[in-house]
Design an enzyme around this catalytic site. Structure first.
Site, mmCIF file in Angstrom:
data_model
loop_
_atom_site.group_PDB
_atom_site.id
_atom_site.type_symbol
_atom_site.label_atom_id
_atom_site.label_comp_id
_atom_site.label_asym_id
_atom_site.label_seq_id
_atom_site.Cartn_x
_atom_site.Cartn_y
_atom_site.Cartn_z
ATOM 1 N NE ARG A 1 54.267 88.921 5.868
ATOM 2 C CZ ARG A 1 53.060 89.507 5.903
ATOM 3 N NH1 ARG A 1 52.029 88.846 6.442
ATOM 4 N NH2 ARG A 1 52.894 90.722 5.436
ATOM 5 C CG ASN B 1 51.739 97.983 2.916
ATOM 6 O OD1 ASN B 1 50.919 97.260 2.348
ATOM 7 N ND2 ASN B 1 52.490 98.857 2.262
ATOM 8 C CG HIS C 1 44.935 94.988 6.754
ATOM 9 N ND1 HIS C 1 45.160 94.802 5.410
ATOM 10 C CD2 HIS C 1 43.626 95.345 6.867
ATOM 11 C CE1 HIS C 1 44.028 95.036 4.749
ATOM 12 N NE2 HIS C 1 43.094 95.351 5.592
ATOM 13 C CB CYS D 1 44.514 92.616 28.876
ATOM 14 S SG CYS D 1 46.203 92.922 28.347
#
Ligand code: APR
Length: 242
Positions: free
Chosen positions: A56, A89, A106, A117
């Site tokens: 993606r 998105n 998201h 960390c």
């Protein structure tokens, strides 16, 4: 003070050639969501999940912001400080259209996150590889910076903040499957839904009702085609004409 809350989803980037998730040709039609986008899937097969996000990320490099991204950035500038745009998105098309204030609920595809960390760092469009380590602590256990099912989404606190502060709610290109936009819309006197499709509410209590029935305005068009009408509704609201 009149303020606008925008919640956008995959439909906003659909006209840029990025698949949505639940449309007939959506990502979750092609991939098993629990294998590539859940804590179980991540524990079971890190390589498979990493490859999914690598693909993606690489694909995103060749996508361009569309007219809706451009108009939403202009809106941000025209009403500086009075627009809270929260997106589900993980693409960077709003930033590439010039957005300064977009909030990613998201995560972000062009970043990786350190599992030691939690440092988040930009990697552009490259595939994750063993040479990459955390620029902050040097750890090699780094992962995609995308919230998967079963994981907490820290930015959701901004959703509630925006619901408290804003007077107009606009939902663009989201099916409301993950964030219940009907419940949010009911909290607002003025609300607008933009979606080319009428979506049924998936509830046993009122199976014959539609998501758009919870909104005061509904533009049943694709995002880029809905922008002029949206701007008229926004102007009327900000001028206090409703
Ligand atoms: N313009 C506006 N809306 C569109 C367009 C378009 N050109 N094309 C499709 N849509 C609408 C569809 O009709 C659908 O209602 O966009 C919506 C996309 O819904 P989903 O695919 O469910 O995407 P989204 O709501 O963003 O998913 C929410 O689910 O899988 C998780 O984390 C993922 O952020 C995602 C979340």
């Amino acid at each position: 003070m009149k303020k606008i809350m925008i919640l956008s989803g995959a439909g906003l980037s659909a006209e840029s050639g990025i698949s949505t998730f639940r449309d007939h040709d959506g990502l979750w039609e092609k991939y098993d969501v629990m294998k590539v986008c859940s804590t179980e899937g991540w524990i079971e097969d890190r390589k498979l999940v990493t490859k999914f996000y690598d693909a993606r990320r690489a694909d995103l490099e060749f996508k361009e912001p569309n007219h809706a991204h451009t108009i939403l950035v202009q809106l941000e500038k025209d009403y500086r400080g009075r627009v809270i745009h929260l997106t589900q998105n993980v693409d960077n098309l709003m930033e590439r259209a010039g957005s300064k204030d977009i909030v990613h609920l998201h995560g972000t595809l062009t970043d990786l996150r350190c599992e030691a960390c939690t440092e988040i760092f930009d990697v552009g469009y490259i595939a994750q590889n063993d040479a990459i380590s955390c620029p902050h602590c040097g750890n090699r256990r780094v992962r995609h910076n995308v919230v998967m099912f079963g994981e907490s989404a820290p930015e959701y606190s901004q959703l509630h903040q925006a619901m408290r502060e804003c007077t107009l709610f606009i939902a663009i290109g989201t099916s409301g499957t993950v964030i219940d936009i009907t419940r949010i819309a009911k909290e607002f006197k003025d609300s607008l839904l933009i979606d080319p499709k009428r979506q049924k509410i998936s509830s046993v209590f009122n199976p014959d009702s539609y998501i758009d029935e919870s909104f005061t305005h509904f533009i049943q068009k694709r995002a880029s085609e809905a922008m002029d009408e949206m701007m008229k509704i926004i102007k009327a609201h900000m001028d206090g004409r409703f």
